[in-house]
Write an enzyme that holds these catalytic residues in place. Sequence first.
Site, short mmCIF file in Angstrom:
data_model
loop_
_atom_site.label_atom_id
_atom_site.label_comp_id
_atom_site.label_asym_id
_atom_site.label_seq_id
_atom_site.Cartn_x
_atom_site.Cartn_y
_atom_site.Cartn_z
CD GLN A 58 -2.87 -1.12 2.41
OE1 GLN A 58 -3.08 -2.16 3.01
NE2 GLN A 58 -3.45 0.01 2.77
NE ARG B 59 -13.44 0.28 4.01
CZ ARG B 59 -13.91 -0.22 2.88
NH1 ARG B 59 -13.90 -1.51 2.68
NH2 ARG B 59 -14.40 0.56 1.95
CB CYS B 60 -9.78 3.02 10.93
SG CYS B 60 -8.50 2.30 11.96
CD GLU C 171 -9.24 4.82 6.55
OE1 GLU C 171 -8.22 4.34 6.08
OE2 GLU C 171 -9.24 5.71 7.41
#
Lengths: 782, 291, 172
Positions: free
Chosen positions: A219, A366-367, A736
Amino acid sequence: MITGQELGGLGCSVKRKEDARFIRGQGKYVDDVQLPNMTYLHLVRSPFAHARIERIDTSAALEIPGVLAVITGEDLAKANLSWMPTLSHDQQMVLATGKVLFQGQEVAAVVGETRFAAADGAAAVRVDYEELPVLIDPHQALEPEAPILREDREEQTNHIFHWESGDREATDRIFSEADVTISQDMLYQRCHPAPIECCACVADWDATNEKMTIWMTSQAPHAHRTVFALVAGLPEHKIRIISPDVGGGFGNKVPVYPGYVCAAVASLTLGRPVKWTEDRTGNLSSTGFARDYHMRADLAATKEGEIRALRVKTLADHGAFNAAAQPSKFPAGLYNICTGSYDLENAFVEVDGVYTNKAPGGIAYRCSFRVTEAAYLIERAVDVLADELGMDAAELRRKNFIQPDQFPYETSLGWTYDSGDYEAALDRALEIVGYEDLLREQEEKRARGEIMGIGISSFTEIVGAGPGKTFDILGLEMFDSCEVRVHPTGKVLARIGVQTQGQGHETTFAQILAEELGIPVADITVEHGDTDTAPYGLGTYASRSTPVAGAATAIAARKIRDKAKKIAAHVMEVAEEDVEWKDYAFRVKGAPDRSVSMADVAFAAYTNTPQGVEAGLEAVNYYDPPNLTFPFGTYVCVVDVDKGTGEWKVRRFVAVDDCGTVINPMIVEGQIHGGLTEGFAISAMQLIDFDENGSIIGSNFMEYLLPTAVETPTWETDQTVTPSPHHPIGAKGVGESPCVGSPAAFVNAVVDALSPFGVRHIDMPITSYKVWKALREAGVAD
Amino acid sequence: MIPAAFDYHRPASLADALSVLDELGWDAKLLAGGQSLIPAMRFRLAEPTAIVDLNGLAELERFEEADGYLHIGALVRHATIADSGLARERYPLLADAAAVIADPLVRNRGTVGGSLIHADPAGDWGSVMLAYRAELAVRRVDGDRIVPIDELFVTTFMTSLEPSELVTSVRIPAAGTGQGGAYEKLERKVGDFATVGVAAQIALAPDGTVGAVGIGLTAVGATNLRAAAAEQELLGSSADEAAIASAAARAAAESNPSADGRGSEEYKRDMVRVLTARALRRSVERARGTV
Amino acid sequence: MATTTSIAVTVNGTERSAQVEPRMLLVHFLRDELGLTGPHIGCDTSHCGACTILLNGVPIKSCTMFAVQADGQSITTVEGLTRNGDLHPVQDAFKEDHGLQCGYCTPGMMLAGAALLASNSDPSETEIRMAISGNLCRCTGYQNIVKAIQRASRAMAGNGAPERGKTEGGEA
C-alpha cells in the site's frame, strides 16, 4: 462549450477505467508475475506461541530434489538482517533467532525450483523447541509473575508505553461533581483485515546492473523502498518497488513483512527471481492484526443529558513486537479523537501498551490509526448514558452535538475539526429510516414479547494524514504527490504517490484532472505503484489518498493552468491579465467566445511558446496538508432477534455520510457499501482468538468468519455535503468512515433490543451464543 | 499450501476400483468430491500415499426410486439433490439438508457418499440418514453387504467399513403418504459447519398419531447421533405442542456436545431443544399436508 | 522428480495437454502452466471462491480439485467468458453497476453469476445472493454485485440470447 458532465469531472459517476482489465481477468497481481528461472519461497513457521529454539536442522530439507536453499535467522544475522525496524520505533524479528514469540512466527525460509520443492523442503526442516510460559491475556502482562517476552530490549518489562492526552485533574473534577456518571468496559476485539489476496512478492536481483526489482503487495511502495534501502543497505536508486494490482489492502499491506525480506535476500543470494506467496494461514496468523483494545469509557453528564466529560483508560495489546503501522507522533495514534461529535467541557485519555505472545500489528484496518476504536468507544458510551438517563439515544446525541457555527472546532484533546453539520446528518438518517414509526413498532413488539432493536451511531472521523509535522514514517513526512504531463495533443499522463487497492484511483484522480484542466477523463491516464516512475508518496491508507494526493493533483493541475494561461494569452494575442480560465477553457475577459482549450494550449506549449516561457506542459506538486479532514455521518441500524437461537438479523441499515465534495458518487457509494460490510463483519463475526497455549483460533476462513452475500445486509445510503474548507476541492475522504462509524450502530441496535432485559453492553463480535446467554440470564426462552 | 506427493489411480470401472482398494488397503484414500479431503491434504493433515479417484464411475451416480427405496449413489453431488424436483416433492428432509451444506460451489462437487464416509460429526448427511433409517450398499472384491446407518459411525472420522470396502449407494425407504421431514441447521454463516443441526422424519398413522419417527443430531457428539429417547417420546403421540416440546427436551438431554468457539455445552444442548422442536413442527406440517 | 501423469483438458474451447504431478491443484495448473491468471487464490480451505471456474459449465473451486481430475473435462475460466472479443453480459454489468473494486474476487463472482443465469434466467435477489455465497468479497459489500447480476439477467432476457459486446458510458 464542454460541460463537466461531458468531461467526467467532479460529481460524475464515471465508469471505472480499471474495470476493463478486471472484468476480463487481466488484472495483474503479484502472484500473476511470471519470470524466467523463477524460484519459490516457502516459510517455516513456529507451532508454538513462546518457545526457545534449541536447534534447526536443515539437512533433510536440503536433500530434497529441487530445494535450493534454506535460510534461518542465524544466516540473516550474519548480514545483520535478522531484525528489522517497525513503524512504531520497535524492532521485529525477520526470522526467529533464540526464541519464537507467537504461533505462526517465521522461523526459516526454504527456496525451491518449484512450489512443490519449496513446500516439501519446508515440511522437512526440523526445529527443536523448548516451550516457555505463554502470555496471552494483556491484563496479566504487567503482573510480577508474567514471563518477560522481549529479552532483546534494554527495559526488561512487557510494558511498551504509557500515553496520556488531556487534563486528568480537570476531568476528574467534573466527574466528582457530576449529576450522573456511567462507566463501561468494552473490548474492541483482535481482528484482521483479511483482503482476499494475501501478501506476496517477487524479488528479482539483476546482478549485472546491481538492481533489485520487487513486485510487492504494497500500500506504500515508496516508503517500502526507503525501508529496504535503510534495512538492507542497498542504494535506493538501485531498488525498484512495483506494486501492481492489489487485491484489497485495508491496512494489511502497509507493513514490511519477513516474507518480503527473505525473498529479497534469497534473490540476492541465488541471483534468480524468488516468488513468495503467502497462504491464508500465514496471512491471518502472522501479518498485521487490528484493534485488541481493552477500553473503559466513563462519561459525566447533567441529569438533563448534557455530557460534560469523557474519561478513557485503555490497555492496548500489541502482540510480540510493537509493529503498529501508525505514523503519528502519538503511541496510540489518533485515539484521542474519542470525544467524537460532542461538545464536551473536558476529557482525559490514557493508554498503556503491552507485549503478549501474539502476532504483531495494530494496523489501521480501514481506519486512521485507532480512530475506529475511538468512534466505537464514544458512540457505545453515549448509548450507555442514554440508558442510564432514560433518554432517547437520538435526542441525547442531538443535545450534545458540536454546532455548525462552532467550526473550526478545537476539541479538549487538541484536534481542530474542519467542518461539520452533525444534526443535519442525524435528521436525514432518522427521516429515511422512519424513526418515530420504528419506535412505535418496537413498543408494540415488546408488548407481544418480540425482540427488535434500533441502534444509532453519529460518528466523526479523522482522515488524511499529514500534516507532516504530526505524521511521519521513519522521519518521512506524510505529504503526498502528483506529477502531471500534458502531451502536445492534449492527452495527459499523471502519476501519483498513492497506490490503489480497489479504490479506483485511475478514475477519480483523472476526474480531478478533468475538472481542473478541462480535458476529458478518457484522455487522461493515471499511473501509480511503480517507484521508478511515480513521484514519492507515502501510500494509500487512512483514507489519505483523496485528502492528500487528491489535493496534490488539483494543485499540480492548477500549476499547469498558470503556465498554460501565459501560453493562451500568447496564442490569442492578448495580455495575460486579459485571460481567464472559465467553463473549462481560457477565455478573453469580456469576450468569452474568444477562447482556446487546454488541448490547443498544450500543442502551443511544444510548438509556439512565448518568449521567456519554457517549452512543455508539466507540473509536480508535493502536498503537505494544513490539517486533517473530518468526515462524519449518522448510521441507523434496525435488528430483529430470534429468541430461540439468539440469532440477530439486520432488517434496515441507513447510512448518511458526509465526506465533503464528492468526486465520483458511484465510487463513493461503493466505498460505503464495502466499509459498512466490514463494520458488520467486525460486529458480528470477525475474531482472532487464542487458546490458553497461545494457539490461534481463526487462522483460516473456517474459523475466521467473513460474511457472504447471504448474511450481509442491504445498505440504504444517502449523504449531506459539507466541504472541507482547507482542501483544494473540498473533499474529505470516505473509504473508512463506514467501517469506523458502523460497528457501534450494530452493537447499539442489538443492545437496544435486549435492553428490556437489563442488558447494557455486549462485546463484539456479537455471536448468537452471546445473545442467547443474555436472554437466558434474563429468563427469556423460546 | 501444497499437498504431499501421492500416486494417483483412476479406475475405469467399479470392479477395477475394488481391486485397487483390495491391493492398497489402508494406504489408499478414496477421492469422491474431495471437498474435505483436498483441504486436509493441502494442510498435510492427510498425507495418503495413494489416491483412488472414483469420479466418473457411473455405477455410483444413480439417483432414483426403485424396489421400495430411493437409491442415492455414493457420487451423487449435494447440488444434484438440492436441485432435484423429486427430493423437493417427496423427500423434503433431503432437499432441506442438501441446500445448507457448505456453500453452493462446494455443493456442486461434494458427494453424499464421501460426506458419510468422512464421518465428521458436524456433517449434515449423517443425521439425515439416521432420521431416514438409511442403509448403505457396500461392495468389496469378493462380495457385498448392506450396512444399516446405525452401524456405520464408530467415532469421529472413523466408520465400521474395511479399507477394501466401498459404499456404492445409500438407500432410504421410498416416500409414502403421511410422511414429512425437515432439517434445521444453526450456522454462523453460509459455508460454516453446523453449530447444531437436527434432522427429523415422521410418518403419521392413519389416525394422525406418530407411526414412525427418526431424529438425527449434528455436531453434538463424537458422531452424528440418533435421538432415540426423543423418538420414543414422540412415537404414538398426536405430535401436539406438548409432545414436541418434551421430545425436544429429551433430544437435548441425550445429546453430548462440547464447548468451542460456537458456544458452551449448555448452549448447544438448548439449540438441540430449539431446533428439534422446529424440525418436528415442520415435519408434522409437511406430513399432514400429504395425508 | 516425482512421477507425472499426462492430461488433456479443454480450456476455454481449446484442448490443452500437459504432464502434471498428481498433487498439482487445478488452480495452479491453470495459472502456472497455462498462464491463465484470471482464477485467483485467496484461501487454503475452499472458502473464498476466488479460484472459481466452470467445470463442464458448473461453477466449482479450482483449488479443491487436482489437475489430473480435469483430464477429459471442459473448463471455462474468466478468460473464456469473453468470446471473439465480445463481453458476456455479466462482464458488462459488473462494470456498469460498479460490481467490483480491487478485482480479485471478480472472476469468480462473474462466473458464479454467469452459471446462475445459465440455469435460471430470472433469479430473485435471494437466489442471486445464495448463488454467490461461495464467493467472498471484501470490497463491495455484495450489493452492486447483486445489482450487476440482475442487470445481466435483464440484458440476456432482452435479446432472448446472451447479449454481447454492449458497453455504455466508458471504455470497456
